[in-house]
Design an enzyme around this catalytic site. Sequence first.
Site, mmCIF file in Angstrom:
data_model
loop_
_atom_site.group_PDB
_atom_site.id
_atom_site.type_symbol
_atom_site.label_atom_id
_atom_site.label_comp_id
_atom_site.label_asym_id
_atom_site.label_seq_id
_atom_site.Cartn_x
_atom_site.Cartn_y
_atom_site.Cartn_z
ATOM 1 N N HIS A 10 0.691 -1.023 0.065
ATOM 2 C CA HIS A 10 0.113 0.057 -0.047
ATOM 3 C C HIS A 10 0.888 1.213 -0.089
ATOM 4 C CE1 HIS A 10 0.041 1.338 4.404
ATOM 5 N NE2 HIS A 10 0.146 -0.032 4.553
ATOM 6 N N ASP B 267 5.916 1.358 6.965
ATOM 7 C CA ASP B 267 4.447 1.036 6.706
ATOM 8 C C ASP B 267 4.046 1.999 5.806
ATOM 9 O OD1 ASP B 267 1.986 0.339 6.890
ATOM 10 O OD2 ASP B 267 1.474 0.992 8.906
ATOM 11 N N GLU C 177 -5.444 2.092 2.111
ATOM 12 C CA GLU C 177 -5.196 0.890 3.170
ATOM 13 C C GLU C 177 -5.646 1.281 4.521
ATOM 14 O OE1 GLU C 177 -3.594 -2.166 5.661
ATOM 15 O OE2 GLU C 177 -2.995 0.027 5.626
ATOM 16 N N GLU C 178 -4.760 2.600 4.873
ATOM 17 C CA GLU C 178 -4.981 2.757 6.315
ATOM 18 C C GLU C 178 -6.370 3.411 6.761
ATOM 19 O OE1 GLU C 178 -2.631 2.100 8.239
ATOM 20 O OE2 GLU C 178 -0.647 2.320 7.309
ATOM 21 N N ASP D 131 3.370 -5.870 3.393
ATOM 22 C CA ASP D 131 2.971 -4.668 4.330
ATOM 23 C C ASP D 131 3.959 -4.684 5.362
ATOM 24 O OD1 ASP D 131 1.812 -2.801 5.633
ATOM 25 O OD2 ASP D 131 -0.141 -3.321 5.498
ATOM 26 N N HIS E 64 2.807 3.826 12.952
ATOM 27 C CA HIS E 64 2.026 4.812 12.856
ATOM 28 C C HIS E 64 2.420 6.108 13.674
ATOM 29 C CE1 HIS E 64 -1.471 2.403 11.424
ATOM 30 N NE2 HIS E 64 -0.680 2.315 10.536
HETATM 31 ZN ZN LIG Z 1 0.543 -1.172 6.488
#
Ligand SMILES: [Zn+2]
Length: 499
Positions: free
Chosen positions: A249, A261, A293-294, A325, A423
Amino acid sequence: MKFAYIILTLACAACASAQSFPPVTSEALQALIDLDELRGGAQQLQDFAYAYPDRNRVFGSSAHNDTVNFLAEVLRSTGFYNVEVQPFVELYSGGDSALTINGVPTNNTLFTYTPSGTATAPLVAVSNLGCATSDYPPQATGAIVLISRGNCTFAQKVTNAAAARALAAIVYNNIEGTIAGTLGGLGEYVPTVGTDLATGKSLLASLQNGTNLIATLEVNSVLENRTTFNVIAETKSGNHDSVLALGAHTDSVEAGPGINDDGSGTIGLLNVAIALSNFTVTNAVRFCFWSAEEFGLLGSTYYVTTLNETAPQELAKIRAYLNFDMIASPHYAYMIYDGDGSAFNLTGPAGSAEIESMFEDYYTAAGKTFNATAFDGRSDYGPFLDVGIAAGGIFTGAEEIKTDEGQDIWGGEEEIAYDVNYHQAGDNIFNLALDAFLLNTKLIAHSVATYATTFDSLPLPASLSRRHAREMKMRRDSYAGADIHGHFHHHCGTEDAEL
Ligand SMILES: [Zn+2]
Ligand SMILES: *[C@@H]1O[C@H](CO)[C@@H](O)[C@H](O)[C@H]1NC(C)=O
Ligand SMILES: *[C@@H]1O[C@H](CO)[C@@H](O)[C@H](O)[C@H]1NC(C)=O
Ligand SMILES: *[C@@H]1O[C@H](CO)[C@@H](O)[C@H](O)[C@H]1NC(C)=O
Ligand SMILES: *[C@@H]1O[C@H](CO)[C@@H](O)[C@H](O)[C@H]1NC(C)=O
Ligand SMILES: *[C@@H]1O[C@H](CO)[C@@H](O)[C@H](O)[C@H]1NC(C)=O
Ligand SMILES: *[C@@H]1O[C@H](CO)[C@@H](O)[C@H](O)[C@H]1NC(C)=O
Ligand SMILES: *[C@@H]1O[C@H](CO)[C@@H](O)[C@H](O)[C@H]1NC(C)=O
Ligand SMILES: *[C@@H]1O[C@H](CO)[C@@H](O)[C@H](O)[C@H]1NC(C)=O
Ligand SMILES: *[C@@H]1O[C@H](CO)[C@@H](O)[C@H](O)[C@H]1NC(C)=O
């Protein structure tokens, strides 16, 4: 003379093309993977993010658009792929929030898809985990409710809070670390924020000893439809009725540039795609770069459901889907999706077990120890499982703490998450594990060379039993949505079913 000349020309053309494009092999493809190229690609994605004040690559942002355009341009420039930039529209959620308790500013994080609103009201604790309407006392009406994470989705808790006519909800974490929750979409909700475990416990202690707490919560939620893009690149050559699809992604969360990520998977795939352009393939290979995706696997879901509705025969041509991922977590483990269900009892469609063994054999040959990770559908392979396509992939870990045993195997320090920057703003190029990045990209190359040559190692796809597919989906969803241990998985898709 003329005849001979033609023969000669044809022979030379064939010979020249055979010389420049030999059939792909695992060894030859892996040999073209270069760490400097991977680093350069990751740097490029970070540069896109840092060129704008938000310093991220959230879907629909300028930096995300730049990412999409870059991928499409590089893939087109090889001349080896038909490149489709597929637009779709999805609801974006952002904004900010502020919380005070008895006038004291208190830690809080905005929930994705929360409605806006402002309230000043008594803080009231709900019983248990707020998963049942009976957990909400009469005092919840007109109050701001305090709810623990755990056992059911955030959406369930906040629906219950709204039904109890609370004015707003605060969900506190049940593990260390920031809580980044999503309600999964719009619903009958009240304004909602999250807070950390320590804050939640101390508020609860005060309420339990009879202290009156007045909370003021202000939620400014930005909800807008945004156009964004998947990038789909398929080899011009190869059998298009027998396709290997792979995906990563391209979007990040709001908090940072998303370089592990999933910049790592994106750049890993891109570099394998570039290298592949020096070979011929028997089966067509389709590189998929998913957006959003998130926010709940939105790009991959759009792709699969659109094909399922408009051209299901095209889905039937995809023999395997491989997902990448997070492949360079700073405190990594080598983990393979549990396609055979031996570790988590979430078995994938026929062929998923064989894909898992292919990855196991690769790590074994490389002298690496590996572990299984749950095949719960909480990244972009989920929509493929739902339509019965064999799938697999690898993952180097997110916010979960590495076990002592894991430290012995893969190294690292005490009590640290696989990716402490998961994140966060720190998910940048300085925090990639370059050894894992290189090895895992070579692993991608190996899987591409293997299946671009033949699918002989996979069983023929079983015709999809809709009933079985539905049952498996329910088990995956309930696994991801009801984790009693309070750990959660790495992607945003996870968080919509979060505990
Ligand atoms: Zn991810
Ligand atoms: C990103 O591209 C979309 C589609 O072209 C466009 O609507 C949007 O405005 C772009 N985003 C920014 C921030 O420029
Ligand atoms: C492979 O092909 C690409 C063009 O598609 C080229 O840029 C590259 O230099 C070639 N060689 C290697 C070692 O990747
Ligand atoms: C959470 O779920 C577990 C397992 O289903 C159950 O044993 C436990 O009682 C539940 N806890 C609460 C507080 O509802
Ligand atoms: C608020 O959050 C910060 C950063 O996550 C944390 O260090 C701090 O302990 C939290 N405050 C309280 C009162 O728990
Ligand atoms: C109640 O708990 C709070 C927070 O733990 C503490 O500050 C306060 O002194 C306690 N009050 C009583 C009456 O015990
Ligand atoms: C987004 O688009 C949908 C479908 O067209 C529409 O119903 C909805 O009102 C739009 N939402 C926003 C926030 O613009
Ligand atoms: C795919 O399409 C079939 C037939 O329309 C439908 O029954 C099924 O629910 C769809 N599957 C998914 C995952 O959308
Ligand atoms: C796997 O899950 C199924 C369905 O929940 C259950 O019937 C089966 O006993 C489980 N198998 C194992 C080995 O736990
Ligand atoms: C491997 O995965 C299992 C299941 O999640 C876990 O219990 C075990 O601790 C893991 N092993 C290592 C070495 O991390």
